[in-house]
Write an enzyme that holds these catalytic residues in place. Structure first.
Site, PDB file in Angstrom:
ATOM      1  N   HIS A   1       0.850  -1.196   0.000  1.00  0.00           N
ATOM      2  CA  HIS A   1       0.000   0.000   0.000  1.00  0.00           C
ATOM      3  C   HIS A   1       0.884   1.243   0.000  1.00  0.00           C
ATOM      4  CE1 HIS A   1      -4.034  -1.797   1.575  1.00  0.00           C
ATOM      5  NE2 HIS A   1      -3.431  -2.606   0.729  1.00  0.00           N
TER       6      HIS A   1
ATOM      7  N   TYR B   1      -8.737   5.099   8.261  1.00  0.00           N
ATOM      8  CA  TYR B   1      -8.842   5.366   9.697  1.00  0.00           C
ATOM      9  C   TYR B   1      -9.879   6.480   9.861  1.00  0.00           C
ATOM     10  CZ  TYR B   1      -4.392   2.853  10.478  1.00  0.00           C
ATOM     11  OH  TYR B   1      -3.395   1.909  10.553  1.00  0.00           O
TER      12      TYR B   1
ATOM     13  N   PRO C   1      -3.145  -0.662  18.930  1.00  0.00           N
ATOM     14  CA  PRO C   1      -2.960  -1.066  17.530  1.00  0.00           C
ATOM     15  C   PRO C   1      -3.110   0.070  16.516  1.00  0.00           C
ATOM     16  CG  PRO C   1      -5.097  -1.795  18.335  1.00  0.00           C
ATOM     17  CD  PRO C   1      -4.374  -1.243  19.514  1.00  0.00           C
TER      18      PRO C   1
ATOM     19  N   LYS D   1       2.128  -0.778  15.037  1.00  0.00           N
ATOM     20  CA  LYS D   1       3.557  -0.872  15.332  1.00  0.00           C
ATOM     21  C   LYS D   1       3.984  -2.156  16.048  1.00  0.00           C
ATOM     22  CE  LYS D   1       5.193   2.941  13.683  1.00  0.00           C
ATOM     23  NZ  LYS D   1       4.778   2.559  12.326  1.00  0.00           N
TER      24      LYS D   1
ATOM     25  N   TYR E   1       4.528   6.441  10.302  1.00  0.00           N
ATOM     26  CA  TYR E   1       3.671   5.305   9.953  1.00  0.00           C
ATOM     27  C   TYR E   1       4.460   4.230   9.196  1.00  0.00           C
ATOM     28  CZ  TYR E   1      -0.591   2.798   8.727  1.00  0.00           C
ATOM     29  OH  TYR E   1      -1.573   1.829   8.609  1.00  0.00           O
TER      30      TYR E   1
END
Ligand code: PHB
Length: 390
Positions: free
Chosen positions: A72, A201, A292, A296, A384
């Protein structure tokens, strides 16, 4: 029994450590409480940072990942009914994440270890770890009802949040930092095609939603719930209705399908310092956990053992102890960075129902910042995709 490195736990940290040590010609034995079948079937997270993917590829366990994982280049942040893309690839100079389930990583590592003649004792309960201040620390365990011990030069405590290893660090030396959140994630696996090409998200007034994926036929979705709620309270219809409500707006369409797994995860942050005592070295969830939201957990475990394998390697190859001495400090720097990032994502994206309305307005301003300022987006994207492993 004797080996060079005794490893407690066959999760991502223990298995990857054993694999990396073998590449340096160092012997290890893994002792694991659960069965191989149980480990290979437990559904956990699914996002691999670029550094984790690179390490797996470079060390010869990345073949299936390359074939079956999904790369992604970005993800979406959604609030006030609209999605905003974070272009990870462009913001980080070409870095990406890969969707590949944790238990698939474990299957690949277990197979690689066993194919190389490595020893993993499954279904074996560790009863204690002793003499970690000596040159011959011992892992005591029970196998087939018989008490046994494994003597080694080093013990790696990779036995997760509830393991025995962390407790070997005396209380007057060990510091534990906790943060519990009034939040849970209700997670489902559903037989459906993806609703989105990338992860979403979402911050909605009824609570957070994460649209993730596993494959073209299986979707992984989560929504914020009370951590003390129970799966039985959520019929399939109620789950879909809640997800539809929180994802409403614009042209997003949720693809529904048969739900075949449901579970609730509480969110918490935890760090144990130091991560080393005598010949005992902690790695992964044995030393820390993250909520979560930042994806990570597994990546931190891999980063820990990357540092540890190098330190143990330099001890055997040149008798050097400097990297062993700095292991805890080196690992903790990344751990605290990941704690910061996971806390940031968690606080920005969830709805804290008893917080004053002021906090919600402030949250919207923060979401506006990270979806419109290139500087803020870059900080988000770099964290990220993860720091390089070095
Ligand atoms: C998952 O797919 O399980 C997943 C993805 C992203 C997260 C957490 C979990 O932040």
């Amino acid at each position: 029994m004797r080996t060079q490195v005794g490893i407690v736990g066959a999760g991502p940290a223990g298995l990857m450590l054993s694999h990396l040590l073998r590449l340096r010609g160092i012997e290890s034995i893994i002792i694991e409480r659960r069965t191989r079948d149980a480990i290979e079937a437990t559904i956990r997270a699914g996002v691999l940072e670029q550094g984790t993917v690179d390490l797996m590829t470079e060390t010869g366990v990345g073949e299936r990942l390359k074939r079956e994982g999904f790369v992604h280049q970005g993800f979406e942040i959604r609030f006030s009914g609209r999605s905003h893309r974070i272009n990870l690839y462009e913001l980080t100079g070409g870095r990406t994440i890969t969707i590949y389930a944790q238990h698939e990583v474990l299957k690949d590592l277990i197979k690689a270890r066993l194919d190389a003649g490595g020893q993993i004792l499954f279904g074996v309960e560790v009863t204690g770890v002793d003499e970690v201040q000596s040159d011959a620390p011992k892992i005591r365990f029970t196998q087939d009802g018989k008490a046994e011990e494994l003597v080694s030069d080093f013990v790696a405590g990779c036995d997760g949040s509830y393991g025995v290893c962390r407790k070997q660090i005396p209380e007057d030396i060990r510091r534990e930092y906790f943060r519990n959140y009034p939040l849970g994630w209700f997670g489902i696996l559903a037989k459906a095609p993806p609703s989105s090409d990338e992860l979403i998200y979402t911050n909605h007034e009824r609570g957070f939603v994460l649209i993730s994926t596993r494959s073209p036929h299986v979707q992984r979705l989560y929504f914020q719930c009370d951590p003390n709620d129970s799966v039985e309270n959520w019929s399939d219809d109620r789950v879909w209705e809640e997800l539809e409500t929180r994802m409403a707006g614009g042209d997003f369409r949720l693809k529904q399908g048969e739900i075949f797994q449901k579970g609730i995860i509480p969110l918490r942050s935890f760090v144990c310092e130091p991560m080393q005592y005598g010949k005992l070295y902690l790695a992964g969830d044995a030393a820390h956990s993250v909520p979560p939201t930042g994806a990570k957990g597994l990546n931190l475990a891999v980063a820990d053992v990357h540092v540890l394998a190098r330190a143990i390697g330099s001890y055997y190859s040149s008798n050097a102890t400097d990297l062993l001495e700095t292991y805890s400090a080196t690992a903790l720097r990344r751990v605290w960075r990941a704690q910061f990032f996971s806390y940031w994502m968690t606080s920005m994206l969830h709805r804290f129902h008893d917080a004053p309305e002021f906090d919600h307005r402030r949250q919207l301003a923060e979401l506006d910042l990270v979806t419109s300022s290139p500087a803020a987006q870059t900080v988000l994207a770099q964290n990220y995709v993860g720091l390089p492993l070095g």
